[in-house]
Write a protein that holds these residues in place. Sequence first.
Motif, PDB file in Angstrom:
ATOM      1  N   UNK A 235      26.829 -14.261  37.638  1.00 54.17           N
ATOM      2  CA  UNK A 235      25.573 -14.378  36.898  1.00 54.17           C
ATOM      3  C   UNK A 235      25.885 -14.948  35.524  1.00 54.17           C
ATOM      4  N   UNK A 236      24.972 -15.847  35.052  1.00 56.01           N
ATOM      5  CA  UNK A 236      25.140 -16.415  33.725  1.00 56.01           C
ATOM      6  C   UNK A 236      24.516 -15.481  32.707  1.00 56.01           C
ATOM      7  N   UNK A 237      25.179 -15.391  31.593  1.00 57.50           N
ATOM      8  CA  UNK A 237      24.649 -14.521  30.535  1.00 57.50           C
ATOM      9  C   UNK A 237      23.306 -15.047  30.075  1.00 57.50           C
TER      10      UNK A 237
ATOM     11  N   UNK B  60      29.066 -20.578  19.821  1.00 58.06           N
ATOM     12  CA  UNK B  60      29.375 -20.443  21.243  1.00 58.06           C
ATOM     13  C   UNK B  60      28.210 -19.768  21.924  1.00 58.06           C
ATOM     14  N   UNK B  61      27.678 -20.391  22.958  1.00 60.51           N
ATOM     15  CA  UNK B  61      26.511 -19.873  23.643  1.00 60.51           C
ATOM     16  C   UNK B  61      26.831 -19.561  25.087  1.00 60.51           C
ATOM     17  N   UNK B  62      25.799 -19.283  25.927  1.00 62.96           N
ATOM     18  CA  UNK B  62      26.065 -18.703  27.239  1.00 62.96           C
ATOM     19  C   UNK B  62      27.142 -19.411  28.043  1.00 62.96           C
ATOM     20  N   UNK B  63      28.072 -18.620  28.552  1.00 61.39           N
ATOM     21  CA  UNK B  63      29.125 -19.085  29.446  1.00 61.39           C
ATOM     22  C   UNK B  63      29.084 -18.179  30.673  1.00 61.39           C
TER      23      UNK B  63
ATOM     24  N   UNK C  50      31.409 -21.980  40.908  1.00 62.01           N
ATOM     25  CA  UNK C  50      30.862 -21.175  41.997  1.00 62.01           C
ATOM     26  C   UNK C  50      30.423 -22.050  43.167  1.00 62.01           C
ATOM     27  N   UNK C  51      29.996 -23.290  42.892  1.00 67.58           N
ATOM     28  CA  UNK C  51      29.578 -24.193  43.969  1.00 67.58           C
ATOM     29  C   UNK C  51      29.759 -25.624  43.509  1.00 67.58           C
TER      30      UNK C  51
ATOM     31  N   UNK D  99      33.343 -27.734  29.771  1.00 69.82           N
ATOM     32  CA  UNK D  99      33.632 -28.325  31.076  1.00 69.82           C
ATOM     33  C   UNK D  99      34.135 -27.272  32.043  1.00 69.82           C
ATOM     34  N   UNK D 100      34.989 -26.405  31.552  1.00 71.26           N
ATOM     35  CA  UNK D 100      35.530 -25.365  32.411  1.00 71.26           C
ATOM     36  C   UNK D 100      34.558 -24.233  32.637  1.00 71.26           C
ATOM     37  N   UNK D 101      33.488 -24.210  31.876  1.00 62.19           N
ATOM     38  CA  UNK D 101      32.556 -23.083  31.937  1.00 62.19           C
ATOM     39  C   UNK D 101      31.322 -23.308  32.766  1.00 62.19           C
ATOM     40  N   UNK D 102      31.389 -24.212  33.708  1.00 62.26           N
ATOM     41  CA  UNK D 102      30.292 -24.396  34.654  1.00 62.26           C
ATOM     42  C   UNK D 102      29.063 -25.056  34.038  1.00 62.26           C
ATOM     43  N   UNK D 103      29.256 -25.814  32.989  1.00 57.20           N
ATOM     44  CA  UNK D 103      28.137 -26.542  32.390  1.00 57.20           C
ATOM     45  C   UNK D 103      27.876 -27.828  33.172  1.00 57.20           C
ATOM     46  N   UNK D 104      26.601 -28.134  33.386  1.00 59.43           N
ATOM     47  CA  UNK D 104      26.230 -29.323  34.150  1.00 59.43           C
ATOM     48  C   UNK D 104      26.200 -30.582  33.284  1.00 59.43           C
TER      49      UNK D 104
END
Length: 710
Positions: free
Chosen positions: A1-3, A25-28, A44-45, A189-194
């Motif tokens: 789950x994303x914060x 620094x914001x949601x990771x 995750x996908x 980039x490593x934190x699942x950002x699109x």
Amino acid sequence: MLAATLVAALSGCGGGSGGGGAALALPMPAASQGEGATPDTPPTAAANRTLVIDLDGATYGAVQSGIAAGTLPNLAKLEVRLAYSGGMAGTPSQQPTLDTPGWATLLTGAWASRHQVMSEAPKQALHAPSVFQMARQKNTGLNGAAVASAGLAQLLSSDHDSGYLDSLTDCSRGATASDCVTTQAVQLIGGDYATVLAQYRATKDAALDFGLGSAQYAGTLTQLDKAVGALVAATAKRQNDRWLIVVTGNHGLSANSQDDGLPLVPESSTFIGLNQAANIAAQGVGAAVPAKLADLYAYASIADVTPTVLGYLGALPDAKISVMEGGPLVGAQPVSQLTASVANNNSADTNVVLNWVAPSAGAITVLRDGQVIASKLPAGTTSYTDNQLSQVLSAKGTYQLSYTVQAGDGAAAASKATLSPPVSYVPPVPLAPTLKNGLVSYYPFSATLPPVDAMAHSTMGPAANDLPAAAGLVVPGPFAGSSGLLVDTNFVNTNGFEGYRLTPATGFDIATGTAPQFTIGLWFKTPSCVATNNVTIIANKSYVSGGNAGVAIGLFASSGNQCGVAFNIGSGGGVRADGPTSPYTQITVNRWVYIAFSVDGVAKTMNMYVFDPVTSTTNRVAVGKSTGSVDLSKLSPFPQWGIGDDGTGTFLMNKCNGTVTPPYFAGKCATAPTYQHHFGDLAMWNRVLTDAELQSIFLSNRPLSTLPLN
């Protein structure tokens, strides 16, 4: 789950030349949030993700030179192509070639006429949807940015405050801004950002401080190439994701390394590098910078970055709501070089002409302000004229219209928008409804011959039944889509008959009576002026002499691109009244003009008006001119009016005063040359029209047939 909650913390990276600001620094993802997060946490996908790298101050020339010299190995792995910034000079899209307007375009896919960021002034706001806002509306995932310039951080602050930008790091403090941007971008980039934006300004600072040709500038660009390599390596660690990487330089600098914002080739030239093949093939890759701005516009632009990102994410807005003036460089190919120009401005007939370069495939759809105005235009169509503005504009004023041109349909659709230059609309003046009153004969002309009197009070046809068909032809009329009559006196019969004639029915000849009151009005065009002498436009008399009984409007030789017109009445025996003849009233050759001539037999006056719709000028040739000693009961010597001839039907032969007789051929009498006349919307009234009624004919630019005549 994303914060779901914002977590703000001061970062150790800050500083640089851009002013104050803290790293935010914001949601990771929960597994990677905080100082100990590992950049290469598996996603995750699998998903499409995008990385945009802005190297402010990195010029196209410097990048090309570095790639050729082997000092920029990471940029060399991309498909680097020539691009332009600053919009198109001289059009609504033009904007200063400066950082802040350039950032706004990179963020919105639009130029300053839409995003409204026109300068380097502080605390500006975007007035067009940002890439982060549009991506969020399509639920593409988290959006993050790490920037080295305080101005860009400020520009992005509203997106952060609105929740469109999940992570915003301002690295402008301190001396390690570039390192801060790289560190934070790698974490995103490593934190699942699109969608990730990384902006650097070290090359810009080096250029301004030391010059484009300095060792410091070259060294700084080499260091930023390593930063690009680090970010690309971070994307590679997410092996199941598909990354689109876009690198650009925002805008160029002047030849002497200045940031002057001018619309010149050096300042407008920049680059776009892609890690994927573009839909424009190799266009612009390795291209030489052209000498002229107009040639630069054949290439991609920085406005293409946002639609390229959104297209890759499957988040392009529908063409009906899109205001992006760029188009995607991957996926479906849009049109290019889209421009809008205005024709017939300051009139009711103003229209907008669109031109573009079309892709090889895909039907074309054109929208105005979000509404489809043309669809299923054939693939390859390259222009469209919007001539239906009177249907949507009602009040007099100046308007700016947004047009979108879409190539293809459905998933294969791609579009671009453009703003028109100012459109000055003047509503049409309505025809005076009183023009129906006293209308005796009216020829609207059509695509068939002979012409038909809409009032059924007269007939019109060739002056003789055996005239060649070419003596009268259907031609385009004075109004869009209308027809006119061409009378050509080069075609005669052996008895000398030429032209057309209008024959009133009994009781409907406007020139009869002891004190006739009438008006003759017609649209008229002469392809060329007669070289010598004079010829008739319309007459019911023998016009070899103005002293003969009857009425005439004549055309007279003149100089240049002009021709003279004048009117004449006479009652025989040399008694005549004319106007004006010194000089004749000038009309422009090969242009439709409206001529109105009236006689008031009660007041014993004459009026003549000439209206030129191109210049919108009314020449009141004569107003209330006396008829003198002319006997007004003798103005109808013949039972017909010559159209492009006189009442005899043998005007040119008669000009030789009996020295030329049948058998006749065109030109046998050389006193006056043969001629061609165009007629449109010819009407006759049994009263004198008012100035206001004539003005309504002139200014409406509409045929009388648009009035209900019955």
